[in-house]
Design a protein around this motif. Structure first.
Motif, PDB file in Angstrom:
ATOM      1  N   UNK A 210       8.694  -8.094  50.731  1.00  0.00           N
ATOM      2  CA  UNK A 210       8.675  -9.302  51.924  1.00  0.00           C
ATOM      3  C   UNK A 210       7.133  -9.813  51.813  1.00  0.00           C
ATOM      4  N   UNK A 211       6.359  -8.828  52.160  1.00  0.00           N
ATOM      5  CA  UNK A 211       5.002  -9.413  52.219  1.00  0.00           C
ATOM      6  C   UNK A 211       4.500  -9.872  51.056  1.00  0.00           C
ATOM      7  N   UNK A 212       4.615  -9.420  49.722  1.00  0.00           N
ATOM      8  CA  UNK A 212       4.493 -10.087  48.633  1.00  0.00           C
ATOM      9  C   UNK A 212       4.885 -11.378  48.448  1.00  0.00           C
ATOM     10  N   UNK A 213       6.144 -11.536  48.843  1.00  0.00           N
ATOM     11  CA  UNK A 213       6.846 -12.859  48.563  1.00  0.00           C
ATOM     12  C   UNK A 213       5.945 -14.084  49.387  1.00  0.00           C
ATOM     13  N   UNK A 214       5.450 -13.777  50.681  1.00  0.00           N
ATOM     14  CA  UNK A 214       4.701 -14.635  51.213  1.00  0.00           C
ATOM     15  C   UNK A 214       3.339 -14.633  50.848  1.00  0.00           C
ATOM     16  N   UNK A 215       2.684 -13.673  50.478  1.00  0.00           N
ATOM     17  CA  UNK A 215       1.302 -13.489  50.204  1.00  0.00           C
ATOM     18  C   UNK A 215       0.679 -13.744  48.930  1.00  0.00           C
ATOM     19  N   UNK A 216       1.676 -13.093  47.880  1.00  0.00           N
ATOM     20  CA  UNK A 216       1.121 -13.061  46.550  1.00  0.00           C
ATOM     21  C   UNK A 216       1.519 -11.816  45.924  1.00  0.00           C
ATOM     22  N   UNK A 217       2.163 -11.876  44.495  1.00  0.00           N
ATOM     23  CA  UNK A 217       2.464 -10.609  43.716  1.00  0.00           C
ATOM     24  C   UNK A 217       1.350  -9.665  43.441  1.00  0.00           C
ATOM     25  N   UNK A 218       1.664  -8.417  43.627  1.00  0.00           N
ATOM     26  CA  UNK A 218       0.580  -7.283  43.286  1.00  0.00           C
ATOM     27  C   UNK A 218       1.455  -6.138  42.742  1.00  0.00           C
ATOM     28  N   UNK A 219       0.880  -5.669  41.787  1.00  0.00           N
ATOM     29  CA  UNK A 219       1.469  -4.438  41.345  1.00  0.00           C
ATOM     30  C   UNK A 219       2.725  -4.672  40.376  1.00  0.00           C
ATOM     31  N   UNK A 220       3.611  -3.714  40.033  1.00  0.00           N
ATOM     32  CA  UNK A 220       4.653  -3.829  39.341  1.00  0.00           C
ATOM     33  C   UNK A 220       5.883  -4.717  40.057  1.00  0.00           C
ATOM     34  N   UNK A 221       6.651  -5.014  38.957  1.00  0.00           N
ATOM     35  CA  UNK A 221       7.687  -5.934  39.436  1.00  0.00           C
ATOM     36  C   UNK A 221       8.868  -4.777  40.028  1.00  0.00           C
ATOM     37  N   UNK A 222       9.207  -5.134  41.297  1.00  0.00           N
ATOM     38  CA  UNK A 222      10.049  -4.184  41.827  1.00  0.00           C
ATOM     39  C   UNK A 222      11.344  -5.151  42.398  1.00  0.00           C
ATOM     40  N   UNK A 223      11.338  -6.215  41.907  1.00  0.00           N
ATOM     41  CA  UNK A 223      12.633  -7.257  42.215  1.00  0.00           C
ATOM     42  C   UNK A 223      13.909  -6.604  41.966  1.00  0.00           C
ATOM     43  N   UNK A 224      14.217  -5.766  40.864  1.00  0.00           N
ATOM     44  CA  UNK A 224      15.313  -5.103  40.420  1.00  0.00           C
ATOM     45  C   UNK A 224      15.696  -4.428  41.787  1.00  0.00           C
ATOM     46  N   UNK A 225      14.986  -3.520  42.303  1.00  0.00           N
ATOM     47  CA  UNK A 225      15.106  -2.634  43.534  1.00  0.00           C
ATOM     48  C   UNK A 225      15.593  -3.176  44.515  1.00  0.00           C
ATOM     49  N   UNK A 226      14.961  -4.463  45.058  1.00  0.00           N
ATOM     50  CA  UNK A 226      15.158  -5.041  46.070  1.00  0.00           C
ATOM     51  C   UNK A 226      16.466  -5.682  45.936  1.00  0.00           C
ATOM     52  N   UNK A 227      16.628  -6.389  44.636  1.00  0.00           N
ATOM     53  CA  UNK A 227      17.999  -7.068  44.590  1.00  0.00           C
ATOM     54  C   UNK A 227      19.113  -6.010  44.783  1.00  0.00           C
ATOM     55  N   UNK A 228      19.141  -5.094  44.217  1.00  0.00           N
ATOM     56  CA  UNK A 228      20.191  -3.779  44.472  1.00  0.00           C
ATOM     57  C   UNK A 228      20.394  -3.755  45.992  1.00  0.00           C
ATOM     58  N   UNK A 229      19.368  -3.578  46.572  1.00  0.00           N
ATOM     59  CA  UNK A 229      19.455  -3.315  47.996  1.00  0.00           C
ATOM     60  C   UNK A 229      20.235  -4.459  48.504  1.00  0.00           C
ATOM     61  N   UNK A 230      19.616  -5.682  48.453  1.00  0.00           N
ATOM     62  CA  UNK A 230      20.365  -6.763  48.978  1.00  0.00           C
ATOM     63  C   UNK A 230      21.724  -7.111  48.631  1.00  0.00           C
ATOM     64  N   UNK A 231      22.225  -6.744  47.362  1.00  0.00           N
ATOM     65  CA  UNK A 231      23.543  -6.811  46.799  1.00  0.00           C
ATOM     66  C   UNK A 231      24.442  -5.718  47.794  1.00  0.00           C
ATOM     67  N   UNK A 232      23.819  -4.650  48.237  1.00  0.00           N
ATOM     68  CA  UNK A 232      24.491  -3.686  49.079  1.00  0.00           C
ATOM     69  C   UNK A 232      24.641  -4.136  50.353  1.00  0.00           C
ATOM     70  N   UNK A 233      23.707  -4.903  50.657  1.00  0.00           N
ATOM     71  CA  UNK A 233      23.784  -5.681  52.189  1.00  0.00           C
ATOM     72  C   UNK A 233      24.826  -6.807  52.133  1.00  0.00           C
ATOM     73  N   UNK A 234      24.541  -7.632  51.230  1.00  0.00           N
ATOM     74  CA  UNK A 234      25.276  -9.100  51.375  1.00  0.00           C
ATOM     75  C   UNK A 234      26.272  -9.390  50.334  1.00  0.00           C
TER      76      UNK A 234
END
Length: 356
Positions: A312-336
């Motif tokens: 959430x911070x990186x999406x508004x500030x700038x990407x840094x480090x490894x790509x963690x989008x797959x983990x994030x999307x998995x959590x979001x899919x679980x929620x919505x």
């Protein structure tokens, strides 16, 4: 002199130091600027001092001492931005940590961090602060070696276990640490949250952000985290040890917040192997302290949410480090279920349903 006097281990040695200090001249002290602080709020210096040796074994007749001075000079209160105020508070709290918490972490838990020698503050309405500390041994590392990664996980698990539960709450109650550890938590980053994309999975994360933040705050696993556990704040010794510094964002949070940041930014790998290794180290240390350790599943769920929070911070500030989008999307899919919900409140309900 106030710093040098602390190097004496006993009264006679202290008196000896006092005599040697009197012989100091400007030529015996070398000041080297190491780096400038964020936003130009001061500098970090290395001080090298040569004193007459009390021992006849010294061939030069002199002994050399090194220590570090962190000199913080914030902007005037009238001209500070929100970011300036956040940094200023962080430096003032770092001084309290060195004064009140660091000695126990060093002596009772064996953590390698700078030894605090002396802290000096400005007067009323003056937020300037000077922190004098020992110079850590070791060299910068870039975590190319799994053993170095494990050494950091050992260090973090020791810190987390040492400040587990009530200890972290008491530090917050005494205003010694950040109420919420880390520099990216939602309360301090409204501009970055507002700058997030409103579409796609990042738009879903934007709407879920408050619910995730609230869940991390009520996580049953609470301790004090380093809050900026990147390799730039670490030194590695040839013997495989690691030391850390920079405690501005040391504060209360689940241990998963440190773990998510370290694995994403410094390691570039959220491999289950590292999570399992950290979990076992944490178990060993919590059991010694008569605390109930979390299950691996509890840690993994908390880590997934902490990775969402950092994204959430990186999406508004700038990407840094490894790509963690797959983990994030998995959590979001679980929620919505893959489709954005109508409101923040609906995400709150979904987080409580899925993560408690």
């Amino acid at each position: 002199p106030k710093i040098l006097e602390l190097w004496g281990d006993n009264a006679s040695e202290s008196n000896n130091h006092n005599d040697r200090i009197q012989a100091l001249s400007e030529n015996d002290v070398v000041v080297k600027s190491l780096c400038r602080l964020w936003a130009g709020m001061g500098y970090i210096y290395q001080i090298t001092v040569q004193l007459p040796s009390p021992s006849t074994s010294s061939s030069s007749g002199m002994e050399t001492y090194h220590f570090i001075v962190k000199r913080v000079v914030p902007p005037s209160k009238k001209s500070r931005s929100m970011g300036d105020e956040r940094k200023t508070i962080s430096y003032l709290l770092e001084a309290k940590i060195y004064e009140n918490i660091a000695p126990s972490l060093i002596e009772d838990h064996g953590l390698s961090i700078p030894i605090p020698y002396y802290v000096e503050r400005g007067g009323a309405n003056d937020d300037r602060v000077t922190i004098c500390m020992s110079r850590l041994g070791g060299s910068p590392g870039y975590l190319a070696d799994k053993n170095e990664v494990r050494a950091v996980l050992d260090w973090l698990s020791t810190l987390h276990a040492a400040t587990w539960g009530r200890a972290a709450t008491e530090y917050v109650d005494r205003s010694l640490v950040q109420p919420v550890g880390s520099y990216w938590h939602l309360e301090t980053r409204p501009d970055e949250h507002d700058s997030m994309p409103r579409r796609g999975w990042e738009g879903r994360l934007k709407l879920a952000a408050r619910a995730i933040d609230e869940r991390l705050r009520r996580d049953e696993m609470q301790c004090c985290i380093h809050g900026d556990a990147k390799d730039a704040n670490m030194l590695f010794t040839k013997g495989g040890g690691v030391g850390m510094y920079d405690f501005q964002y040391f504060g209360k949070a689940p241990p998963s917040v440190d773990l998510a940041y370290f694995l994403c930014v410094a390691v570039g790998d959220t491999d289950d192997e590292y999570v399992a290794y950290y979990h076992q180290q944490l178990i060993n240390k919590l059991i010694k302290g008569s605390n109930t350790p979390p299950t691996l599943k509890e840690l993994e769920d908390s880590l997934a949410l902490a990775l969402c929070d950092f994204q959430r911070f990186m999406s508004g500030w700038g990407q840094w480090g490894s790509d963690i989008s797959s983990v994030v999307i998995e959590v979001l899919d679980r929620l919505d279920g893959g489709r954005i919900l109508k409101s923040e409140d609906e995400y709150r309900e979904a987080v409580r349903r899925e993560y408690g």
